[in-house]
Motif scaffolding. Structure first.
Motif, PDB file in Angstrom:
ATOM      1  N   ALA A 213     -24.700 -36.881  86.493  1.00  0.00           N
ATOM      2  CA  ALA A 213     -24.828 -38.486  86.970  1.00  0.00           C
ATOM      3  C   ALA A 213     -25.995 -39.109  86.289  1.00  0.00           C
ATOM      4  CB  ALA A 213     -25.144 -38.454  88.424  1.00  0.00           C
ATOM      5  N   ASP A 214     -27.049 -38.522  86.406  1.00  0.00           N
ATOM      6  CA  ASP A 214     -28.308 -39.199  85.758  1.00  0.00           C
ATOM      7  C   ASP A 214     -28.118 -39.494  84.603  1.00  0.00           C
ATOM      8  OD1 ASP A 214     -29.098 -39.277  88.386  1.00  0.00           O
ATOM      9  OD2 ASP A 214     -31.033 -38.271  88.158  1.00  0.00           O
ATOM     10  N   ASP A 281     -22.794 -30.610  96.527  1.00  0.00           N
ATOM     11  CA  ASP A 281     -24.192 -30.876  95.855  1.00  0.00           C
ATOM     12  C   ASP A 281     -25.378 -30.102  96.537  1.00  0.00           C
ATOM     13  OD1 ASP A 281     -23.956 -31.852  98.280  1.00  0.00           O
ATOM     14  OD2 ASP A 281     -24.934 -34.081  97.582  1.00  0.00           O
ATOM     15  N   ARG A 282     -24.819 -28.920  97.333  1.00  0.00           N
ATOM     16  CA  ARG A 282     -26.073 -28.432  97.925  1.00  0.00           C
ATOM     17  C   ARG A 282     -27.105 -27.579  97.145  1.00  0.00           C
ATOM     18  NH1 ARG A 282     -21.650 -25.441 101.995  1.00  0.00           N
ATOM     19  NH2 ARG A 282     -20.698 -25.265 100.017  1.00  0.00           N
ATOM     20  N   ALA A 283     -26.537 -26.918  95.865  1.00  0.00           N
ATOM     21  CA  ALA A 283     -27.487 -26.658  95.141  1.00  0.00           C
ATOM     22  C   ALA A 283     -28.095 -27.445  93.954  1.00  0.00           C
ATOM     23  CB  ALA A 283     -26.835 -25.405  94.272  1.00  0.00           C
ATOM     24  N   ALA A 284     -27.836 -28.708  94.201  1.00  0.00           N
ATOM     25  CA  ALA A 284     -28.315 -29.988  92.997  1.00  0.00           C
ATOM     26  C   ALA A 284     -29.735 -30.282  93.575  1.00  0.00           C
ATOM     27  CB  ALA A 284     -27.108 -30.871  92.812  1.00  0.00           C
ATOM     28  N   GLN A 285     -29.979 -31.064  92.679  1.00  0.00           N
ATOM     29  CA  GLN A 285     -31.271 -32.016  93.179  1.00  0.00           C
ATOM     30  C   GLN A 285     -30.966 -32.977  94.209  1.00  0.00           C
ATOM     31  OE1 GLN A 285     -32.888 -35.029  90.617  1.00  0.00           O
ATOM     32  NE2 GLN A 285     -31.372 -34.769  89.121  1.00  0.00           N
ATOM     33  N   TYR A 287     -29.807 -36.219  95.603  1.00  0.00           N
ATOM     34  CA  TYR A 287     -29.341 -37.303  95.115  1.00  0.00           C
ATOM     35  C   TYR A 287     -29.304 -38.456  96.241  1.00  0.00           C
ATOM     36  CZ  TYR A 287     -27.746 -35.163  90.849  1.00  0.00           C
ATOM     37  OH  TYR A 287     -27.722 -34.437  89.585  1.00  0.00           O
ATOM     38  N   GLY A 288     -29.695 -38.159  97.415  1.00  0.00           N
ATOM     39  CA  GLY A 288     -29.942 -39.163  98.226  1.00  0.00           C
ATOM     40  C   GLY A 288     -31.089 -40.243  97.887  1.00  0.00           C
ATOM     41  N   LEU A 289     -31.220 -41.435  98.330  1.00  0.00           N
ATOM     42  CA  LEU A 289     -32.338 -42.208  98.230  1.00  0.00           C
ATOM     43  C   LEU A 289     -32.721 -43.078  99.300  1.00  0.00           C
ATOM     44  CD1 LEU A 289     -30.665 -44.099  94.959  1.00  0.00           C
ATOM     45  CD2 LEU A 289     -32.562 -42.416  95.041  1.00  0.00           C
ATOM     46  N   TYR A 314     -24.670 -41.318  95.276  1.00  0.00           N
ATOM     47  CA  TYR A 314     -24.186 -41.765  94.214  1.00  0.00           C
ATOM     48  C   TYR A 314     -23.600 -40.820  93.319  1.00  0.00           C
ATOM     49  CZ  TYR A 314     -28.410 -40.782  91.598  1.00  0.00           C
ATOM     50  OH  TYR A 314     -29.415 -39.978  90.739  1.00  0.00           O
ATOM     51  N   ALA A 315     -24.119 -39.657  93.020  1.00  0.00           N
ATOM     52  CA  ALA A 315     -23.705 -38.551  92.310  1.00  0.00           C
ATOM     53  C   ALA A 315     -22.121 -38.330  92.683  1.00  0.00           C
ATOM     54  CB  ALA A 315     -24.590 -37.232  92.236  1.00  0.00           C
ATOM     55  N   GLN A 316     -22.147 -38.217  93.949  1.00  0.00           N
ATOM     56  CA  GLN A 316     -20.809 -37.702  94.488  1.00  0.00           C
ATOM     57  C   GLN A 316     -19.628 -38.953  94.202  1.00  0.00           C
ATOM     58  OE1 GLN A 316     -22.144 -36.615  98.536  1.00  0.00           O
ATOM     59  NE2 GLN A 316     -21.490 -34.589  98.193  1.00  0.00           N
ATOM     60  N   MET A 317     -20.102 -40.132  94.363  1.00  0.00           N
ATOM     61  CA  MET A 317     -19.239 -41.245  93.938  1.00  0.00           C
ATOM     62  C   MET A 317     -18.827 -41.367  92.779  1.00  0.00           C
ATOM     63  SD  MET A 317     -21.185 -44.378  96.136  1.00  0.00           S
ATOM     64  CE  MET A 317     -22.400 -44.044  97.419  1.00  0.00           C
TER      65      MET A 317
END
Length: 405
Positions: A213-214, A281-285, A287-289, A314-317
């Motif tokens: 995503a980033d 996204d449980r193993a990801a950095q 992505y909440g803000l 936003y990564a899931q979107m």
């Protein structure tokens, strides 16, 4: 006035550096960065400091899109250069003439919008609307916790903050009416949202994974996705939002890079439904803000929506938006949908704040509002944590309701 002095409490310090497009009277549109009470003309600063090659060309463009398309290495190169120009003494003399008081510039749409997608990612917002429109039933639809629900909007009516919003006309039908009629919306609403600006495109037929995503998202802006609730209610069955949404979407003039939001990263709320692998996204950095918005109606603070409460990130979107092979284009804008928290004073739309008009807002001046009236001004601002306890700002998005034509 020292153009390099950042006033105490300013949300536009060296850890922020949001991009926008500005002009001065009689001058062309140029790419700028907000710093304190000034705007840095980054193209002029690049020339003054001897920057050449691709980076110079990107910063001298009249819009943000060329830099967006260049990708994350170029984004970081530009941010490093601009940070040095504004904070290192050796550049002061060369850069000072490129610093323009913000009060003397006109701000424009910061990027050319390619496609526009709006999501529905707040569990609190979706639940409130479910309770309003489906009392006695489950507030969330069966699919809501399995996928980020969204719709494709109209990029041609995305406008910069300060653009008047003309009250839309269309078909309206109250539940008790025997047939629809036509006229100006009587239930004009706001939606306080966060927008994500896509830089690097992706080819049609490919998918963007969560962890990528980033590589594609350049930064964020504020969004007010104005909504005509009466037009929307009549047209909504059996398809989705159309004329009730497409008349105007306002965005802030500044795009804050994701790199400026490193201290705002936070875990999203706990979920009680296991996502499918492409959304897991449980193993990801994180992505909440942790971004807090403030909504003002005619100058009165009416809500403080917390973006940290959003169920979908936003990564899931982005992953869901492309999972069918839909391509990304430079300048794509996707927005979060209304941001709402658990308390009344954290709801991001009037339909929730007034419970569909049943409990109007007291504006403290002898007036109340169920929905917007002509002449009303709505301003949304936001801030996020920065380094060492400081905060950074996202600017504001403002719109005033003009009568229908």
């Amino acid at each position: 006035m020292n153009p390099f002095a950042v006033p105490e409490g300013s949300l536009f310090g060296p850890d922020n550096l949001p991009y926008g497009v500005f002009s001065t009277p009689g001058g062309p549109r140029r790419l700028g960065v907000a710093y304190g009470d000034h705007v840095l003309d980054v193209g002029a600063a690049a020339r003054a400091t001897g920057v050449a090659g691709e980076l110079a060309g990107l910063l001298e463009a009249p819009a943000l899109n060329p830099l967006l398309a260049a990708g994350r290495p170029a984004w970081r190169q530009a941010r490093t250069a601009i940070t040095g120009w504004l904070t290192e003494q050796e550049h002061r003399a060369a850069v000072a003439p490129s610093m323009i008081p913000r009060a003397e510039v006109r701000l424009h749409l910061p990027f050319e919008v390619a496609d526009y997608v709006d999501f529905y990612a707040s569990e609190h917002h979706a639940s409130n609307l479910g309770r309003i429109f489906r009392p006695g039933s489950e507030p969330l639809t069966p699919n809501w916790k399995h996928l980020p629900i969204g719709y494709h909007g109209r990029s041609g009516t995305v406008v910069v903050s300060g653009t008047p919003v003309v009250r839309p006309c269309g078909q309206r039908k109250a539940p008790a009416d025997p047939a629809p009629d036509y006229g100006p919306s009587r239930r004009l609403d706001i939606e306080a949202e966060l927008g994500f600006v896509v830089g690097t495109p992706s080819p049609m037929g490919s998918r963007v994974a969560l962890h990528d995503a980033d590589r594609h998202v350049f930064g964020v802006c504020l969004v007010n996705d104005w909504s005509a609730r009466d037009l929307q209610a009549w047209e909504y069955v059996p398809l989705g939002p159309f004329l009730g949404k497409s008349f105007a979407t306002s965005v802030s003039p500044w795009v804050v890079p994701l790199d400026a939001l490193a201290h705002a990263r936070t875990e999203p709320p706990a979920r009680d439904t296991e996502p499918l692998p492409y959304l897991d996204d449980r193993a990801a950095q994180p992505y909440g803000l942790d971004i807090t918005l403030e909504v003002r109606l005619n100058g009165r603070l009416v809500s403080r929506p917390p973006f940290a409460a959003m169920y979908w990130t936003y990564a899931q979107m982005l992953a869901h938006m492309t999972v069918n092979g839909a391509s990304l284009r430079t300048g794509d804008l996707f927005a979060s949908g209304t941001i709402s928290g658990p308390e009344r004073d954290t709801r991001g739309a009037l339909i929730e704040l007034t419970w569909n008009g049943e409990d109007p807002l007291d504006l403290g001046d002898g007036t109340a509002r169920a929905f917007l009236e002509d002449g009303d001004e709505v301003t949304i601002t936001a801030s996020a944590p920065g380094p060492a306890g400081a905060r950074i700002g996202l600017g504001e998005v403002t719109g005033t309701i003009a009568p229908s034509h």
